[in-house]
Scaffold this active site. Structure first.
Site, PDB file in Angstrom:
ATOM      1  N   ARG A  24      31.989 -79.651  55.279  1.00 56.75           N
ATOM      2  CA  ARG A  24      30.729 -78.932  55.553  1.00 56.75           C
ATOM      3  C   ARG A  24      30.017 -79.489  56.782  1.00 56.75           C
ATOM      4  O   ARG A  24      28.785 -79.479  56.826  1.00 56.75           O
ATOM      5  CB  ARG A  24      29.776 -78.980  54.366  1.00 56.75           C
ATOM      6  CG  ARG A  24      30.209 -78.185  53.171  1.00 56.75           C
ATOM      7  CD  ARG A  24      29.787 -76.719  53.286  1.00 56.75           C
ATOM      8  NE  ARG A  24      30.276 -75.959  52.154  1.00 56.75           N
ATOM      9  CZ  ARG A  24      29.521 -75.637  51.099  1.00 56.75           C
ATOM     10  NH1 ARG A  24      28.274 -75.969  51.057  1.00 56.75           N
ATOM     11  NH2 ARG A  24      30.040 -74.947  50.116  1.00 56.75           N
ATOM     12  N   ARG A  28      23.744 -76.591  57.070  1.00 57.50           N
ATOM     13  CA  ARG A  28      22.284 -76.504  57.147  1.00 57.50           C
ATOM     14  C   ARG A  28      21.581 -77.775  57.601  1.00 57.50           C
ATOM     15  O   ARG A  28      20.416 -77.728  57.977  1.00 57.50           O
ATOM     16  CB  ARG A  28      21.721 -76.073  55.787  1.00 57.50           C
ATOM     17  CG  ARG A  28      21.903 -74.596  55.529  1.00 57.50           C
ATOM     18  CD  ARG A  28      21.731 -74.281  54.066  1.00 57.50           C
ATOM     19  NE  ARG A  28      22.783 -74.944  53.298  1.00 57.50           N
ATOM     20  CZ  ARG A  28      22.960 -74.790  51.986  1.00 57.50           C
ATOM     21  NH1 ARG A  28      22.142 -74.041  51.293  1.00 57.50           N
ATOM     22  NH2 ARG A  28      23.953 -75.401  51.369  1.00 57.50           N
ATOM     23  N   ARG A  37      21.500 -69.138  61.399  1.00 58.24           N
ATOM     24  CA  ARG A  37      21.347 -68.545  60.077  1.00 58.24           C
ATOM     25  C   ARG A  37      19.998 -67.856  59.869  1.00 58.24           C
ATOM     26  O   ARG A  37      19.856 -67.011  58.982  1.00 58.24           O
ATOM     27  CB  ARG A  37      21.610 -69.597  58.998  1.00 58.24           C
ATOM     28  CG  ARG A  37      23.088 -69.908  58.778  1.00 58.24           C
ATOM     29  CD  ARG A  37      23.796 -68.836  57.967  1.00 58.24           C
ATOM     30  NE  ARG A  37      23.472 -68.998  56.545  1.00 58.24           N
ATOM     31  CZ  ARG A  37      22.619 -68.252  55.890  1.00 58.24           C
ATOM     32  NH1 ARG A  37      22.002 -67.262  56.498  1.00 58.24           N
ATOM     33  NH2 ARG A  37      22.375 -68.477  54.619  1.00 58.24           N
ATOM     34  N   ASP A  73      34.498 -69.371  54.486  1.00 58.51           N
ATOM     35  CA  ASP A  73      34.194 -69.812  53.122  1.00 58.51           C
ATOM     36  C   ASP A  73      35.404 -69.496  52.258  1.00 58.51           C
ATOM     37  O   ASP A  73      36.237 -68.665  52.629  1.00 58.51           O
ATOM     38  CB  ASP A  73      32.937 -69.123  52.577  1.00 58.51           C
ATOM     39  CG  ASP A  73      32.391 -69.853  51.349  1.00 58.51           C
ATOM     40  OD1 ASP A  73      31.591 -70.782  51.525  1.00 58.51           O
ATOM     41  OD2 ASP A  73      32.792 -69.502  50.223  1.00 58.51           O
ATOM     42  N   TYR A 150      35.416 -68.679  40.138  1.00 52.04           N
ATOM     43  CA  TYR A 150      34.356 -67.826  40.714  1.00 52.04           C
ATOM     44  C   TYR A 150      34.552 -66.366  40.328  1.00 52.04           C
ATOM     45  O   TYR A 150      33.593 -65.656  40.022  1.00 52.04           O
ATOM     46  CB  TYR A 150      34.304 -67.966  42.235  1.00 52.04           C
ATOM     47  CG  TYR A 150      33.533 -69.182  42.677  1.00 52.04           C
ATOM     48  CD1 TYR A 150      32.142 -69.217  42.586  1.00 52.04           C
ATOM     49  CD2 TYR A 150      34.173 -70.306  43.174  1.00 52.04           C
ATOM     50  CE1 TYR A 150      31.419 -70.339  42.968  1.00 52.04           C
ATOM     51  CE2 TYR A 150      33.460 -71.427  43.560  1.00 52.04           C
ATOM     52  CZ  TYR A 150      32.083 -71.442  43.460  1.00 52.04           C
ATOM     53  OH  TYR A 150      31.379 -72.550  43.832  1.00 52.04           O
TER      54      TYR A 150
HETATM   55  O1  CP3 Z   1      33.339 -77.543  56.031  1.00 48.95           O
HETATM   56  C1  CP3 Z   1      32.917 -76.740  56.886  1.00 48.95           C
HETATM   57  O2  CP3 Z   1      32.083 -77.060  57.753  1.00 48.95           O
HETATM   58  C2  CP3 Z   1      33.522 -75.348  56.933  1.00 48.95           C
HETATM   59  C3  CP3 Z   1      32.838 -74.338  56.229  1.00 48.95           C
HETATM   60  C4  CP3 Z   1      32.863 -74.237  54.713  1.00 48.95           C
HETATM   61  C5  CP3 Z   1      31.848 -73.554  54.010  1.00 48.95           C
HETATM   62  N1  CP3 Z   1      32.216 -73.462  52.710  1.00 48.95           N
HETATM   63  C6  CP3 Z   1      30.634 -72.978  54.623  1.00 48.95           C
HETATM   64  C7  CP3 Z   1      29.468 -72.758  53.768  1.00 48.95           C
HETATM   65  C8  CP3 Z   1      33.816 -74.650  53.769  1.00 48.95           C
HETATM   66  C9  CP3 Z   1      35.054 -75.473  53.952  1.00 48.95           C
HETATM   67  C10 CP3 Z   1      33.389 -74.126  52.507  1.00 48.95           C
HETATM   68  C11 CP3 Z   1      34.175 -74.294  51.259  1.00 48.95           C
HETATM   69  C12 CP3 Z   1      33.563 -73.882  49.983  1.00 48.95           C
HETATM   70  N2  CP3 Z   1      32.763 -72.819  49.729  1.00 48.95           N
HETATM   71  C13 CP3 Z   1      33.820 -74.529  48.760  1.00 48.95           C
HETATM   72  C14 CP3 Z   1      34.722 -75.699  48.565  1.00 48.95           C
HETATM   73  C15 CP3 Z   1      34.090 -76.980  48.959  1.00 48.95           C
HETATM   74  C16 CP3 Z   1      32.989 -77.440  48.087  1.00 48.95           C
HETATM   75  O3  CP3 Z   1      31.869 -77.559  48.596  1.00 48.95           O
HETATM   76  O4  CP3 Z   1      33.242 -77.700  46.906  1.00 48.95           O
HETATM   77  C17 CP3 Z   1      33.101 -73.864  47.762  1.00 48.95           C
HETATM   78  C18 CP3 Z   1      33.043 -74.211  46.299  1.00 48.95           C
HETATM   79  C19 CP3 Z   1      32.453 -72.769  48.390  1.00 48.95           C
HETATM   80  C20 CP3 Z   1      31.600 -71.727  47.749  1.00 48.95           C
HETATM   81  C21 CP3 Z   1      30.236 -71.762  48.253  1.00 48.95           C
HETATM   82  N3  CP3 Z   1      29.859 -71.366  49.515  1.00 48.95           N
HETATM   83  C22 CP3 Z   1      29.069 -72.168  47.546  1.00 48.95           C
HETATM   84  C23 CP3 Z   1      29.052 -72.685  46.119  1.00 48.95           C
HETATM   85  C24 CP3 Z   1      28.002 -71.983  48.412  1.00 48.95           C
HETATM   86  C25 CP3 Z   1      26.547 -72.136  48.087  1.00 48.95           C
HETATM   87  C26 CP3 Z   1      26.174 -73.547  47.915  1.00 48.95           C
HETATM   88  C27 CP3 Z   1      25.464 -74.034  49.129  1.00 48.95           C
HETATM   89  O5  CP3 Z   1      25.802 -75.132  49.618  1.00 48.95           O
HETATM   90  O6  CP3 Z   1      24.542 -73.345  49.563  1.00 48.95           O
HETATM   91  C28 CP3 Z   1      28.513 -71.541  49.663  1.00 48.95           C
HETATM   92  C29 CP3 Z   1      27.746 -71.260  50.879  1.00 48.95           C
HETATM   93  C30 CP3 Z   1      28.166 -71.989  52.119  1.00 48.95           C
HETATM   94  N4  CP3 Z   1      29.443 -72.069  52.592  1.00 48.95           N
HETATM   95  C31 CP3 Z   1      27.306 -72.663  53.056  1.00 48.95           C
HETATM   96  C32 CP3 Z   1      28.129 -73.123  54.094  1.00 48.95           C
HETATM   97  C33 CP3 Z   1      27.709 -73.838  55.343  1.00 48.95           C
HETATM   98  C34 CP3 Z   1      25.811 -72.762  52.948  1.00 48.95           C
HETATM   99  C35 CP3 Z   1      25.243 -71.375  53.089  1.00 48.95           C
HETATM  100  C36 CP3 Z   1      24.060 -71.236  54.017  1.00 48.95           C
HETATM  101  O7  CP3 Z   1      24.181 -71.416  55.241  1.00 48.95           O
HETATM  102  O8  CP3 Z   1      23.007 -70.829  53.508  1.00 48.95           O
END
Ligand code: CP3
Length: 348
Positions: A24, A28, A37, A73, A150
């Protein structure tokens, strides 16, 4: 050297200094990310290759990280399979028509990646061009279990009751679901390498909610299939999961080149159990990055002392970086890891 030490460490080759990137790392906690965003939804950012490319490069331009990871994602792949996915502000992902019956499983479509996720493949091509060899680009996908969770729960879940109940009550439909997911995910990973990804990570964030017996019977064969397809491309494959430390021998059976380790176990202990012939990525507790610098430094020292110079270590957090993380702490961490053991001083 920055351009290759991550890939060399994945193959357990000796490197000049420990490579580091953060799960990640585009997110944010970075003001540049929040600016984008503020004007674009999560799905729009992912589906617009130019935006996904720009976000991918943000941490690479600001920190000396040794790898980029494509901004995408794990969940949008479900959209083309027929599920209505949205990211709800403050709540995370939500699916309005989750999989709840065998008929729902059979209704899931299996579109080819070029049709389902063309925007991510295009983003990968753009990022490779922009990076111009500075650092390798990691592609990724979710693992079948985490995506099934999911798809069935319809969002995040604490106890995964619906997922486990479906698995136990409808084993045939469960296996058909996992089979479909494994096929689509394997193809997605292969397509990412064809588009330019130089390493692949498979995220199994929630597999640790299972007992080892259920993991072995209901999940492992599908994880193995995805990793086998991914490895057939020739790039290194990282398998990441949390709470899997009680079943490391099963993790080993996935066939991954690298295991992404959470912080709930010492990396030396994990290596002992996994076997020394696998690379490990990890494993600082992400919350440590909110602490004062001496505490962060102590955490980094602890990981690197336990690694004790073994080849095949990629420094990372034990899970994704938290939104409240101070940017300056990320910069100090990356620089400190790079000078560790070189006799150079980087105390921020
Ligand atoms: O790592 C990186 O920089 C690459 C981008 C990336 C995102 N999601 C962007 C994202 C990667 C590799 C993921 C993987 C992901 N997504 C996982 C596996 C890794 C982990 O964290 O366990 C999972 C379970 C998801 C599903 C997901 N996407 C959730 C549960 C959420 C909401 C939770 C949160 O942190 O807000 C997301 C949203 C998400 N995916 C964000 C980002 C940067 C945040 C959203 C935002 O910008 O508002």
């Amino acid at each position: 050297m920055r351009s290759s030490r991550f890939l060399m460490a994945c193959r357990r080759e000796p490197v000049d200094v420990t490579p580091v990137w953060l799960m990640r790392q585009a997110g944010r906690y970075m003001p540049e990310y929040r600016t984008i965003r503020a004007r674009h939804s999560m799905l729009d950012a992912i589906r617009t290759p130019e935006l996904a490319c720009e976000i991918t490069l943000q941490p690479v331009n600001v920190f000396a990280v040794d790898a980029a990871i494509i901004f995408a994602d794990i969940l949008p792949i479900l959209i083309g399979m027929g599920l209505d996915l949205d990211f709800v502000k403050g709540e995370g992902p939500a699916i309005s028509n989750p999989v709840r019956s065998p008929a729902d499983v059979d209704a899931l479509r299996m579109p080819p990646t070029e049709e389902n996720l063309p925007y991510t493949l295009e983003a990968i091509r753009l990022v490779r061009r922009e990076l111009d060899g500075r650092v390798p680009l990691i592609g990724f996908a979710g693992a079948p279990f985490t995506l099934a969770s999911y798809a069935i729960e319809g969002g995040g879940s604490k106890h995964h009751v619906r997922t486990k109940s479906f698995m136990h009550a409808e084993p045939d439909a469960w296996h058909r679901l996992m089979d479909k997911l494994a096929t689509v995910l394997g193809e997605y990973l292969v397509a990412q390498v064809q588009a330019g990804a130089q390493a692949l990570q498979v995220f199994d964030s929630w597999a640790g909610v299972l007992s080892p017996a259920d993991y072995r019977a209901f999940v492992l064969p599908y994880t193995q299939h995805v990793i086998e397809r991914a490895r057939s491309t020739g790039v290194p494959v990282i398998y990441f999961g949390t709470d899997l430390n009680g079943m490391l021998p099963l993790v080993r059976k996935t066939g991954a080149d690298v295991f992404g380790l959470d912080w709930r176990i010492g990396i030396d202990d994990a290596w002992h159990q996994l076997g020394e012939d696998i690379a490990i990525q990890g494993n600082l507790d992400p919350v440590t990055l909110l602490a004062p610098w001496p505490e962060i430094r102590r955490g980094i020292d602890d990981v690197l002392m336990r690694v004790a110079g073994r080849p095949g270590h990629i420094f990372n957090l034990g899970h994704g970086i938290l939104p409240e993380t101070p940017v300056d702490n990320v910069r100090r961490l990356v620089d400190y890891v790079h000078t560790w053991g070189t006799g150079e001083k980087s105390d921020g």
